[in-house]
Design a protein around this motif. Structure first.
Motif, PDB file in Angstrom:
ATOM      1  N   GLU A 110       3.511  20.578  -2.674  1.00 27.40           N
ATOM      2  CA  GLU A 110       2.663  19.388  -2.738  1.00 27.40           C
ATOM      3  C   GLU A 110       3.575  18.191  -2.969  1.00 27.40           C
ATOM      4  OE1 GLU A 110      -0.934  17.376  -5.377  1.00 27.40           O
ATOM      5  OE2 GLU A 110      -0.198  19.359  -5.901  1.00 27.40           O
ATOM      6  N   VAL A 111       3.342  17.145  -2.188  1.00 32.59           N
ATOM      7  CA  VAL A 111       4.157  15.948  -2.307  1.00 32.59           C
ATOM      8  C   VAL A 111       3.257  14.741  -2.522  1.00 32.59           C
ATOM      9  CG1 VAL A 111       5.788  14.415  -1.105  1.00 32.59           C
ATOM     10  CG2 VAL A 111       5.950  16.893  -0.795  1.00 32.59           C
ATOM     11  N   GLU A 112       3.685  13.854  -3.417  1.00 27.86           N
ATOM     12  CA  GLU A 112       3.045  12.546  -3.529  1.00 27.86           C
ATOM     13  C   GLU A 112       4.106  11.519  -3.159  1.00 27.86           C
ATOM     14  OE1 GLU A 112       1.310   9.696  -6.954  1.00 27.86           O
ATOM     15  OE2 GLU A 112       0.252  11.612  -6.693  1.00 27.86           O
ATOM     16  N   LEU A 113       3.850  10.802  -2.060  1.00 29.24           N
ATOM     17  CA  LEU A 113       4.783   9.808  -1.548  1.00 29.24           C
ATOM     18  C   LEU A 113       4.243   8.426  -1.902  1.00 29.24           C
ATOM     19  CD1 LEU A 113       7.400   9.549   0.177  1.00 29.24           C
ATOM     20  CD2 LEU A 113       5.914   9.368   2.186  1.00 29.24           C
ATOM     21  N   PRO A 114       4.970   7.661  -2.720  1.00 31.03           N
ATOM     22  CA  PRO A 114       4.484   6.339  -3.121  1.00 31.03           C
ATOM     23  C   PRO A 114       4.268   5.412  -1.929  1.00 31.03           C
ATOM     24  CG  PRO A 114       6.343   7.010  -4.483  1.00 31.03           C
ATOM     25  CD  PRO A 114       6.248   7.988  -3.342  1.00 31.03           C
ATOM     26  N   GLY A 115       3.407   4.431  -2.119  1.00 32.85           N
ATOM     27  CA  GLY A 115       3.170   3.433  -1.079  1.00 32.85           C
ATOM     28  C   GLY A 115       4.477   2.770  -0.658  1.00 32.85           C
ATOM     29  N   GLY A 116       4.657   2.625   0.656  1.00 32.31           N
ATOM     30  CA  GLY A 116       5.829   1.960   1.203  1.00 32.31           C
ATOM     31  C   GLY A 116       7.095   2.801   1.235  1.00 32.31           C
ATOM     32  N   ALA A 117       7.053   4.014   0.693  1.00 28.19           N
ATOM     33  CA  ALA A 117       8.254   4.860   0.635  1.00 28.19           C
ATOM     34  C   ALA A 117       8.430   5.654   1.927  1.00 28.19           C
ATOM     35  CB  ALA A 117       8.183   5.806  -0.557  1.00 28.19           C
ATOM     36  N   ALA A 118       9.679   6.024   2.208  1.00 29.16           N
ATOM     37  CA  ALA A 118      10.000   6.867   3.356  1.00 29.16           C
ATOM     38  C   ALA A 118      11.167   7.771   2.987  1.00 29.16           C
ATOM     39  CB  ALA A 118      10.355   6.012   4.566  1.00 29.16           C
ATOM     40  N   VAL A 119      11.104   9.020   3.470  1.00 28.40           N
ATOM     41  CA  VAL A 119      12.170   9.997   3.233  1.00 28.40           C
ATOM     42  C   VAL A 119      12.479  10.673   4.567  1.00 28.40           C
ATOM     43  CG1 VAL A 119      12.840  12.093   2.010  1.00 28.40           C
ATOM     44  CG2 VAL A 119      11.392  10.415   0.870  1.00 28.40           C
ATOM     45  N   GLY A 120      13.750  10.601   4.974  1.00 28.64           N
ATOM     46  CA  GLY A 120      14.160  11.194   6.235  1.00 28.64           C
ATOM     47  C   GLY A 120      15.027  12.418   6.029  1.00 28.64           C
ATOM     48  N   ALA A 137      -4.698  13.167   0.709  1.00 28.49           N
ATOM     49  CA  ALA A 137      -5.215  11.834   0.368  1.00 28.49           C
ATOM     50  C   ALA A 137      -4.229  10.784   0.878  1.00 28.49           C
ATOM     51  CB  ALA A 137      -5.383  11.694  -1.141  1.00 28.49           C
ATOM     52  N   GLY A 138      -4.753   9.628   1.267  1.00 24.88           N
ATOM     53  CA  GLY A 138      -3.900   8.545   1.736  1.00 24.88           C
ATOM     54  C   GLY A 138      -3.557   8.708   3.212  1.00 24.88           C
ATOM     55  N   ARG A 139      -2.529   7.956   3.631  1.00 17.57           N
ATOM     56  CA  ARG A 139      -2.099   8.006   5.030  1.00 17.57           C
ATOM     57  C   ARG A 139      -0.621   8.336   5.090  1.00 17.57           C
ATOM     58  NH1 ARG A 139      -2.911   2.778   7.589  1.00 17.57           N
ATOM     59  NH2 ARG A 139      -1.991   3.836   9.368  1.00 17.57           N
ATOM     60  N   LEU A 140      -0.260   9.149   6.078  1.00 16.99           N
ATOM     61  CA  LEU A 140       1.128   9.533   6.271  1.00 16.99           C
ATOM     62  C   LEU A 140       1.515   9.224   7.707  1.00 16.99           C
ATOM     63  CD1 LEU A 140       3.685  10.984   5.128  1.00 16.99           C
ATOM     64  CD2 LEU A 140       2.735  13.096   6.094  1.00 16.99           C
ATOM     65  N   ARG A 141       2.602   8.525   7.872  1.00 20.49           N
ATOM     66  CA  ARG A 141       3.181   8.291   9.199  1.00 20.49           C
ATOM     67  C   ARG A 141       4.391   9.216   9.286  1.00 20.49           C
ATOM     68  NH1 ARG A 141       3.250   2.497  10.438  1.00 20.49           N
ATOM     69  NH2 ARG A 141       1.158   3.062  11.130  1.00 20.49           N
ATOM     70  N   PHE A 142       4.308  10.187  10.165  1.00 20.58           N
ATOM     71  CA  PHE A 142       5.371  11.173  10.302  1.00 20.58           C
ATOM     72  C   PHE A 142       6.094  10.961  11.622  1.00 20.58           C
ATOM     73  CE2 PHE A 142       7.159  15.346  11.272  1.00 20.58           C
ATOM     74  CZ  PHE A 142       7.846  15.585  10.092  1.00 20.58           C
ATOM     75  N   HIS A 143       7.379  10.719  11.534  1.00 17.39           N
ATOM     76  CA  HIS A 143       8.209  10.543  12.723  1.00 17.39           C
ATOM     77  C   HIS A 143       8.921  11.864  12.991  1.00 17.39           C
ATOM     78  CE1 HIS A 143       7.750   6.141  12.691  1.00 17.39           C
ATOM     79  NE2 HIS A 143       7.726   6.298  11.375  1.00 17.39           N
ATOM     80  N   THR A 166      11.029  11.890   9.625  1.00 22.56           N
ATOM     81  CA  THR A 166      10.841  10.997   8.487  1.00 22.56           C
ATOM     82  C   THR A 166       9.383  11.020   8.054  1.00 22.56           C
ATOM     83  OG1 THR A 166      12.616   9.535   9.243  1.00 22.56           O
ATOM     84  CG2 THR A 166      11.057   8.623   7.646  1.00 22.56           C
ATOM     85  N   TYR A 167       9.180  11.241   6.757  1.00 24.31           N
ATOM     86  CA  TYR A 167       7.872  11.114   6.134  1.00 24.31           C
ATOM     87  C   TYR A 167       7.789   9.677   5.640  1.00 24.31           C
ATOM     88  CZ  TYR A 167       7.826  16.268   5.708  1.00 24.31           C
ATOM     89  OH  TYR A 167       7.853  17.613   5.943  1.00 24.31           O
ATOM     90  N   ALA A 168       6.782   8.908   6.080  1.00 30.21           N
ATOM     91  CA  ALA A 168       6.660   7.515   5.656  1.00 30.21           C
ATOM     92  C   ALA A 168       5.220   7.216   5.257  1.00 30.21           C
ATOM     93  CB  ALA A 168       7.094   6.568   6.779  1.00 30.21           C
ATOM     94  N   ASN A 169       5.070   6.439   4.196  1.00 28.60           N
ATOM     95  CA  ASN A 169       3.753   6.007   3.755  1.00 28.60           C
ATOM     96  C   ASN A 169       3.623   4.540   4.132  1.00 28.60           C
ATOM     97  OD1 ASN A 169       1.487   5.114   2.427  1.00 28.60           O
ATOM     98  ND2 ASN A 169       1.910   6.236   0.545  1.00 28.60           N
ATOM     99  N   PRO A 170       2.792   4.224   5.154  1.00 27.67           N
ATOM    100  CA  PRO A 170       2.682   2.844   5.631  1.00 27.67           C
ATOM    101  C   PRO A 170       1.777   1.954   4.782  1.00 27.67           C
ATOM    102  CG  PRO A 170       1.240   4.235   6.919  1.00 27.67           C
ATOM    103  CD  PRO A 170       1.977   5.142   5.948  1.00 27.67           C
ATOM    104  N   THR A 171       1.211   2.490   3.698  1.00 25.75           N
ATOM    105  CA  THR A 171       0.273   1.724   2.881  1.00 25.75           C
ATOM    106  C   THR A 171       0.881   1.408   1.516  1.00 25.75           C
ATOM    107  OG1 THR A 171      -0.789   3.583   1.739  1.00 25.75           O
ATOM    108  CG2 THR A 171      -1.578   3.086   3.972  1.00 25.75           C
ATOM    109  N   ASP A 172       0.120   0.712   0.694  1.00 24.82           N
ATOM    110  CA  ASP A 172       0.586   0.428  -0.669  1.00 24.82           C
ATOM    111  C   ASP A 172      -0.006   1.403  -1.685  1.00 24.82           C
ATOM    112  OD1 ASP A 172      -2.027  -0.474  -0.657  1.00 24.82           O
ATOM    113  OD2 ASP A 172      -1.556  -2.484  -1.390  1.00 24.82           O
ATOM    114  N   GLN A 173      -0.722   2.418  -1.186  1.00 21.53           N
ATOM    115  CA  GLN A 173      -1.319   3.445  -2.038  1.00 21.53           C
ATOM    116  C   GLN A 173      -0.564   4.762  -1.868  1.00 21.53           C
ATOM    117  OE1 GLN A 173      -3.978   2.801  -4.198  1.00 21.53           O
ATOM    118  NE2 GLN A 173      -3.429   0.735  -3.574  1.00 21.53           N
ATOM    119  N   PRO A 174      -0.535   5.623  -2.882  1.00 25.06           N
ATOM    120  CA  PRO A 174       0.146   6.915  -2.738  1.00 25.06           C
ATOM    121  C   PRO A 174      -0.495   7.774  -1.653  1.00 25.06           C
ATOM    122  CG  PRO A 174      -0.469   6.521  -5.030  1.00 25.06           C
ATOM    123  CD  PRO A 174      -1.116   5.440  -4.217  1.00 25.06           C
ATOM    124  N   CYS A 175       0.301   8.615  -1.052  1.00 23.10           N
ATOM    125  CA  CYS A 175      -0.167   9.606  -0.087  1.00 23.10           C
ATOM    126  C   CYS A 175       0.170  10.981  -0.653  1.00 23.10           C
ATOM    127  CB  CYS A 175       0.540   9.414   1.258  1.00 23.10           C
ATOM    128  SG  CYS A 175       0.125  10.689   2.463  1.00 23.10           S
TER     129      CYS A 175
END
Length: 187
Positions: A110-120, A137-143, A166-175
């Motif tokens: 289980e991962v919680e990715l903070p808003g605006g964060a990205a991990v490649g 929960a939230g939105r995840l932009r996965f490249h 890359t896992y990226a959260n394009p919002t300001d809310q946690p994903c």
């Protein structure tokens, strides 16, 4: 990361490297991580980021989940939430929880990715195990290589052939999302 977990992770990385009869130089060459940083991590003097741990684990032929499972040691078939290992990436604030028992054939993270964060991660990090991502929960932009997937709660993505991702959260809310890893079949 707690001091105990830092030391356990340091010992696990060092043991995995020496089990494979790799020098620090050889691991540095395989992973693209400097010898100095590997030495600091193995002495428990540096907190590695998720991306850096991913590169080291892949160079050792392990998934991040396998690396953390080795750090946790022997585990029962039941993994109670209070006993599950959590780790926070010092760079992004990414929170990682090993959900499944280390003895299982599938690994749940289980991962919680903070808003605006990205991990490649490099393609090698996805070669060892098949990955599925399920958004809680939230939105995840996965490249995935050149392909972008915009995922919302309830969406599940099975990754294709290994590619830099890359896992990226394009919002300001946690994903929050689950990653399901299963061993790749030979051939």
């Amino acid at each position: 990361m707690t001091d105990d977990l830092t030391q356990e992770l340091a010992a696990t990385l060092r043991a995995a490297r020496t089990d494979r009869e790799l020098s620090v130089n050889a691991l540095a060459e395989r992973s693209g991580v400097s010898r100095a940083m590997i030495a600091k991590i193995e002495r428990g003097e540096a907190q590695p980021t998720a991306a850096l741990l991913g590169r080291l684990a892949a160079a050792l032929g392990l998934t991040l989940s396998e690396l953390f499972a080795r750090t946790e040691g022997t585990s029962p078939r039941l993994a109670r939430r209070a006993d599950q290992t959590t780790w926070v990436d010092p760079e992004t604030g990414y929170l990682r929880r090993s959900v499944s028992p280390a003895t299982g054939s599938a690994q749940l993270v289980e991962v919680e990715l903070p808003g605006g964060a990205a991990v490649g991660y490099p393609a090698d990090a996805f070669a060892i195990a098949a990955h599925q991502i399920y958004v809680l929960a939230g939105r995840l932009r996965f490249h995935e290589g050149d392909t972008q997937h915009d995922l919302e709660p309830g969406d599940c993505l099975e990754l294709g052939a290994p590619a830099p991702c890359t896992y990226a959260n394009p919002t300001d809310q946690p994903c929050r999302y689950l990653v399901v890893l299963t061993p790749r079949r030979a051939g």
